[in-house]
Enzyme design. Structure first.
Site, mmCIF file in Angstrom:
data_model
loop_
_atom_site.group_PDB
_atom_site.id
_atom_site.type_symbol
_atom_site.label_atom_id
_atom_site.label_comp_id
_atom_site.label_asym_id
_atom_site.label_seq_id
_atom_site.Cartn_x
_atom_site.Cartn_y
_atom_site.Cartn_z
ATOM 1 N N LYS A 86 -25.521 -59.160 68.052
ATOM 2 C CA LYS A 86 -24.488 -59.871 67.298
ATOM 3 C C LYS A 86 -24.547 -59.552 65.807
ATOM 4 C CE LYS A 86 -23.315 -63.706 70.301
ATOM 5 N NZ LYS A 86 -24.085 -63.412 71.526
ATOM 6 N N GLU A 108 -16.297 -69.754 65.444
ATOM 7 C CA GLU A 108 -16.493 -70.737 66.494
ATOM 8 C C GLU A 108 -17.621 -70.221 67.372
ATOM 9 O OE1 GLU A 108 -15.747 -68.191 69.238
ATOM 10 O OE2 GLU A 108 -14.148 -68.218 67.758
ATOM 11 N N SER A 376 -29.468 -56.510 75.131
ATOM 12 C CA SER A 376 -28.629 -57.031 74.049
ATOM 13 C C SER A 376 -29.375 -58.000 73.140
ATOM 14 C CB SER A 376 -27.386 -57.704 74.630
ATOM 15 O OG SER A 376 -27.748 -58.677 75.588
HETATM 16 C C1 LIG Z 1 -23.675 -63.299 72.839
HETATM 17 C C2 LIG Z 1 -24.571 -62.489 73.666
HETATM 18 C C3 LIG Z 1 -24.091 -61.701 74.742
HETATM 19 C C4 LIG Z 1 -22.658 -61.716 75.197
HETATM 20 O O1 LIG Z 1 -21.757 -61.174 74.303
HETATM 21 P P1 LIG Z 1 -21.045 -59.752 74.520
HETATM 22 O O2 LIG Z 1 -19.929 -59.802 73.557
HETATM 23 O O3 LIG Z 1 -20.589 -59.653 75.939
HETATM 24 O O4 LIG Z 1 -22.048 -58.723 74.202
HETATM 25 C C5 LIG Z 1 -24.980 -60.909 75.416
HETATM 26 N N1 LIG Z 1 -26.290 -60.893 75.106
HETATM 27 C C6 LIG Z 1 -26.792 -61.633 74.100
HETATM 28 C C7 LIG Z 1 -28.245 -61.567 73.818
HETATM 29 C C8 LIG Z 1 -25.958 -62.461 73.353
HETATM 30 O O5 LIG Z 1 -26.478 -63.200 72.367
#
Ligand SMILES: *Cc1c(COP(=O)(O)O)cnc(C)c1O
Length: 408
Positions: A86, A108, A376
């Protein structure tokens, strides 16, 4: 201009008249920076000094041996500042806001991760920051609310409707309409009206660019398959975009929750439960009923618990360029446990969806194959959920003791 922001049949910008000028301004600035190589350089430098970029690709040697099939590599977005991909998006938008000369950002957030990332960015750039959050989510996500407030943001608990994410989205738009001159709305994923899907995917493309280069440098070849979890779709778009032009299979993994047949999931592209519609300013697959009412979604991972999905991914599904699969809560917990024990890495519950699916498929491939999993984010934030799922008695005792201290 009719097809502006469309990806095949999906996307667009369904806006109230009053916001059109603001979106035009944003699109103009986005187009300008996209064609200005100094902007991307500035972005890379910021991310290198503030968010540990380039994040490494880790060879998961023990998991590879465990499954005895494809060699498994992990792109480490968990090593970003604030613990997830993010940061790529919010810092990119921060640079954009500064160029537009605006001084205030709003966002949000449901789970709170995007709120924390935005509050961090605002502190760094010196912007005022207001975060809208459903009252129910404020209650559920106290640790993230605590950090947002300590980082200097104002957190507004939204009391309308069902007091969750969609109500927070409405409130954020209402705020924006009254303060467009000073304020930018930091959208958290590759969804919403044009230019957000494309712009967020562009910032996240840093992930795929790096991963492709890193694998080529290390292995001299591309992966056979790339796995990413899909909430709104931004981390998936980020890593996938490095491989669109290659002969690489791309797999997006959604939250199958308590099972695709249970009705309790957030599977928009790998189930038959979603249909195409227009909501929240864009056209995509939504989990909605026959009257267009949004359905309740469920996932053990708060970040995947969303009714819509990136219009770019909806298009890539229809084109057959990305394959979509689901992973259940149960499979995800097992994937977290195994990854921790084998590699000493704690994936976020969201990311663990990608791991779970990759683990299913790795044994069916050969040691000639490479699979890349996009991690992620890191799982530290999920300690409450993971400890509950593991049913750890010492953790339970700790929570009871804490509560007792406050009562005394
Ligand atoms: C917010 C989040 C996601 C989901 O968001 P995408 O826009 O689909 O990437 C995935 N993994 C983590 C660790 C997150 O914080």
């Amino acid at each position: 201009m009719k097809n502006r922001g469309y990806f095949g049949n999906f996307g667009g910008a369904f806006l109230p008249e009053i916001l059109v000028a603001t979106f035009d301004e944003l699109e103009e600035m986005y187009e300008a920076v996209r064609h200005d190589p100094t902007f991307w350089q500035e972005y890379e430098q910021l991310m290198a000094s503030y968010s540990c970029r380039p994040t490494p690709v880790t060879y998961a040697e023990n998991l590879t041996r465990h499954f005895g099939g494809a060699r498994i590599f992990i792109k480490r977005e968990d090593l970003n500042h604030t613990g997830a991909h993010k940061a790529n998006n919010v810092m990119g938008q921060g640079l954009l806001v500064r160029r537009m000369g605006k001084t205030r950002v709003i966002a949000e957030t449901g789970a709170g991760q995007h709120g924390v990332a935005t509050a961090t960015m605002a502190a760094r750039f010196g912007f005022d920051c207001t975060i809208y959050m459903g009252e129910v989510d404020v209650e559920r996500q106290r640790p993230n609310v605590f950090w947002m407030e300590q980082l200097g943001a104002t957190v507004v608990p939204v009391k309308d409707g069902t007091r969750i994410l969609k109500d927070a989205i409405n409130s954020a738009f209402r705020d924006w309409v009254t303060k467009m001159d000073s304020t930018h709305y930091v959208l958290g994923t590759a969804c919403g009206p044009h230019p957000f899907p494309e712009m967020v995917a562009w910032f996240q493309s840093i992930v795929g660019k790096e991963a492709r280069r890193q694998l080529m440098e290390r292995e001299g070849r591309l992966p056979t398959r790339v796995y990413a979890c899909v909430g709104g779709g931004s981390n998936a778009m980020g890593v996938f975009s490095g491989f669109f032009d290659d002969d690489v299979e791309l797999i997006g993994v959604e939250a199958a929750g308590r099972g695709l047949d249970s009705g309790e999931h957030a599977a928009r592209l790998c189930s038959d439960d979603a249909s195409v519609g227009v909501a929240q300013g864009y056209k995509t697959y939504f989990l909605q009923d026959d009257n267009g009412q949004m359905r309740e979604t469920h996932s053990i991972a708060a970040g995947l618990d969303y009714v819509g999905v990136s219009p770019i991914l909806s298009d890539l599904k229809e084109k057959g360029r990305v394959r979509f699969e689901g992973a259940t809560d149960q499979e995800v917990i097992e994937a977290v446990r195994l990854t921790m024990r084998k590699e000493g890495v704690i994936p976020a519950l969201e990311s663990a969806h990608a791991f779970a699916r990759a683990f299913k498929e790795a044994p069916t491939l050969s040691s000639e194959d490479i699979i890349l999993i996009n991690q992620s984010g890191r799982g530290d934030k999920d300690i409450f959920t993971i400890a509950d799922a593991f049913d750890d008695p010492k953790w339970k005792q700790f929570i009871i003791e804490k509560a007792r201290q406050y009562h005394a």
